[in-house]
Design a protein around this motif. Structure first.
Motif, short mmCIF file in Angstrom:
data_model
loop_
_atom_site.label_atom_id
_atom_site.label_comp_id
_atom_site.label_asym_id
_atom_site.label_seq_id
_atom_site.Cartn_x
_atom_site.Cartn_y
_atom_site.Cartn_z
N ALA A 23 -18.16 13.71 -8.20
CA ALA A 23 -19.04 12.63 -7.71
C ALA A 23 -20.13 13.17 -6.78
CB ALA A 23 -18.22 11.53 -7.04
N GLY A 24 -20.65 14.35 -7.11
CA GLY A 24 -21.73 14.94 -6.33
C GLY A 24 -21.31 15.58 -5.03
N LYS A 25 -20.03 15.56 -4.70
CA LYS A 25 -19.54 16.16 -3.46
C LYS A 25 -18.79 17.45 -3.77
CE LYS A 25 -19.39 11.88 -0.97
NZ LYS A 25 -18.64 10.99 -0.12
N VAL A 26 -18.96 18.43 -2.89
CA VAL A 26 -18.35 19.74 -3.07
C VAL A 26 -17.35 19.99 -1.95
CG1 VAL A 26 -18.80 22.22 -3.21
CG2 VAL A 26 -20.47 20.60 -4.13
N TRP A 27 -16.19 20.52 -2.33
CA TRP A 27 -15.16 20.88 -1.36
C TRP A 27 -14.64 22.27 -1.66
CZ3 TRP A 27 -14.92 16.03 -3.75
CH2 TRP A 27 -15.12 14.93 -2.90
N ALA A 28 -14.16 22.93 -0.64
CA ALA A 28 -13.43 24.19 -0.77
C ALA A 28 -12.08 23.97 -0.10
CB ALA A 28 -14.19 25.33 -0.10
N VAL A 29 -11.01 24.18 -0.85
CA VAL A 29 -9.66 23.92 -0.36
C VAL A 29 -8.75 25.08 -0.75
CG1 VAL A 29 -9.95 21.41 -0.53
CG2 VAL A 29 -8.93 22.66 -2.43
N SER A 30 -7.58 25.10 -0.16
CA SER A 30 -6.55 26.04 -0.59
C SER A 30 -6.26 25.76 -2.06
CB SER A 30 -5.29 25.84 0.25
OG SER A 30 -4.26 26.66 -0.23
N GLY A 62 2.40 11.59 4.30
CA GLY A 62 3.05 12.41 5.31
C GLY A 62 4.30 13.12 4.83
N LEU A 63 4.43 13.31 3.51
CA LEU A 63 5.63 13.92 2.95
C LEU A 63 5.60 15.45 2.98
CD1 LEU A 63 6.08 11.55 -0.12
CD2 LEU A 63 7.30 11.50 2.05
N CYS A 64 4.42 16.01 3.19
CA CYS A 64 4.34 17.47 3.29
C CYS A 64 3.17 17.83 4.20
CB CYS A 64 4.23 18.13 1.92
SG CYS A 64 2.63 18.03 1.13
N ALA A 65 2.96 19.11 4.37
CA ALA A 65 1.88 19.60 5.23
C ALA A 65 0.51 19.22 4.65
CB ALA A 65 1.99 21.11 5.38
N SER A 66 -0.49 19.29 5.49
CA SER A 66 -1.86 19.02 5.04
C SER A 66 -2.36 20.17 4.17
CB SER A 66 -2.80 18.89 6.25
OG SER A 66 -2.45 17.77 7.02
N LEU A 67 -3.28 19.86 3.30
CA LEU A 67 -3.96 20.84 2.47
C LEU A 67 -5.07 21.47 3.29
CD1 LEU A 67 -4.37 22.00 -0.45
CD2 LEU A 67 -6.03 20.16 -0.77
N LYS A 68 -5.18 22.79 3.27
CA LYS A 68 -6.24 23.48 4.02
C LYS A 68 -7.59 23.18 3.36
CE LYS A 68 -8.16 26.61 6.70
NZ LYS A 68 -8.63 26.24 7.97
N VAL A 69 -8.51 22.63 4.15
CA VAL A 69 -9.87 22.34 3.69
C VAL A 69 -10.81 23.25 4.49
CG1 VAL A 69 -11.68 20.60 3.50
CG2 VAL A 69 -9.28 19.95 3.14
N PHE A 70 -11.64 23.99 3.78
CA PHE A 70 -12.61 24.89 4.41
C PHE A 70 -13.96 24.21 4.49
CE2 PHE A 70 -9.46 27.45 2.22
CZ PHE A 70 -9.13 28.43 3.15
N ALA A 71 -14.69 24.48 5.56
CA ALA A 71 -16.06 23.97 5.69
C ALA A 71 -16.95 24.73 4.72
CB ALA A 71 -16.56 24.15 7.12
N THR A 72 -17.68 24.00 3.88
CA THR A 72 -18.62 24.66 2.97
C THR A 72 -19.94 24.89 3.68
OG1 THR A 72 -19.28 22.52 2.05
CG2 THR A 72 -17.59 23.74 0.85
N ALA A 73 -20.64 25.91 3.23
CA ALA A 73 -21.94 26.25 3.81
C ALA A 73 -22.84 26.76 2.69
CB ALA A 73 -21.77 27.31 4.89
N TYR A 74 -24.12 26.67 2.93
CA TYR A 74 -25.11 27.10 1.94
C TYR A 74 -25.97 28.19 2.54
CZ TYR A 74 -23.69 22.71 -0.15
OH TYR A 74 -22.94 21.69 -0.68
N GLU A 75 -26.26 29.20 1.73
CA GLU A 75 -27.16 30.26 2.15
C GLU A 75 -28.00 30.64 0.93
OE1 GLU A 75 -26.35 34.67 3.56
OE2 GLU A 75 -25.77 33.21 5.10
N GLY A 76 -29.29 30.39 1.01
CA GLY A 76 -30.15 30.64 -0.15
C GLY A 76 -29.70 29.81 -1.33
N ASN A 77 -29.42 30.46 -2.45
CA ASN A 77 -28.98 29.74 -3.65
C ASN A 77 -27.47 29.84 -3.87
OD1 ASN A 77 -28.75 32.40 -4.40
ND2 ASN A 77 -29.80 32.18 -6.35
N GLU A 78 -26.72 30.10 -2.79
CA GLU A 78 -25.27 30.23 -2.89
C GLU A 78 -24.54 29.23 -2.02
OE1 GLU A 78 -24.35 34.82 -3.85
OE2 GLU A 78 -24.99 34.42 -1.79
#
Length: 102
Positions: free
Chosen positions: A33-40, A80-96
């Motif tokens: 839906a146009g959103k980007v995430w980085a997770v474990s 709350g049945l298990c630990a949280s999923l690690k979510v990383f902050a995404t960042a942009y640099e140039g075309n990456e």
């Protein structure tokens, strides 16, 4: 903070899923839906790969036990049945796109 590039922006599209292994980090970069995430790339419950996980209303659903993790709320597991999923902050640099590491 150090920028760790993962992929070119041109490769992103809804339904995009790609796993990366960098040193001890296993990261899943995904777009929906146009959103980007980085997770474990593995569920904290039983280490199930999340490459086939669905995202519904910004909740990532583990394909094995259907545990839901709130992507917009630091990966908190809904019931709350298990630990949280690690979510990383995404960042942009140039075309990456990548993540920021300490």
């Amino acid at each position: 903070m150090r920028f760790l590039p993962l992929d070119k922006l041109i490769n992103l599209h809804d339904g995009y899923r790609r796993a990366f292994k960098i040193d001890q980090l296993e990261i899943l970069l995904l777009q929906e839906a146009g959103k980007v995430w980085a997770v474990s790339s593995r569920c904290p419950h039983q280490e199930q790969s999340l490459i086939d996980a669905e995202i519904i209303d910004e909740q990532l659903l583990c394909p094995r036990h259907h545990f839901a993790f709130e992507l917009a709320n630091d990966g908190v597991q809904v019931d709350g049945l298990c630990a949280s999923l690690k979510v990383f902050a995404t960042a942009y640099e140039g075309n990456e796109i990548g993540i920021l590491l300490p």
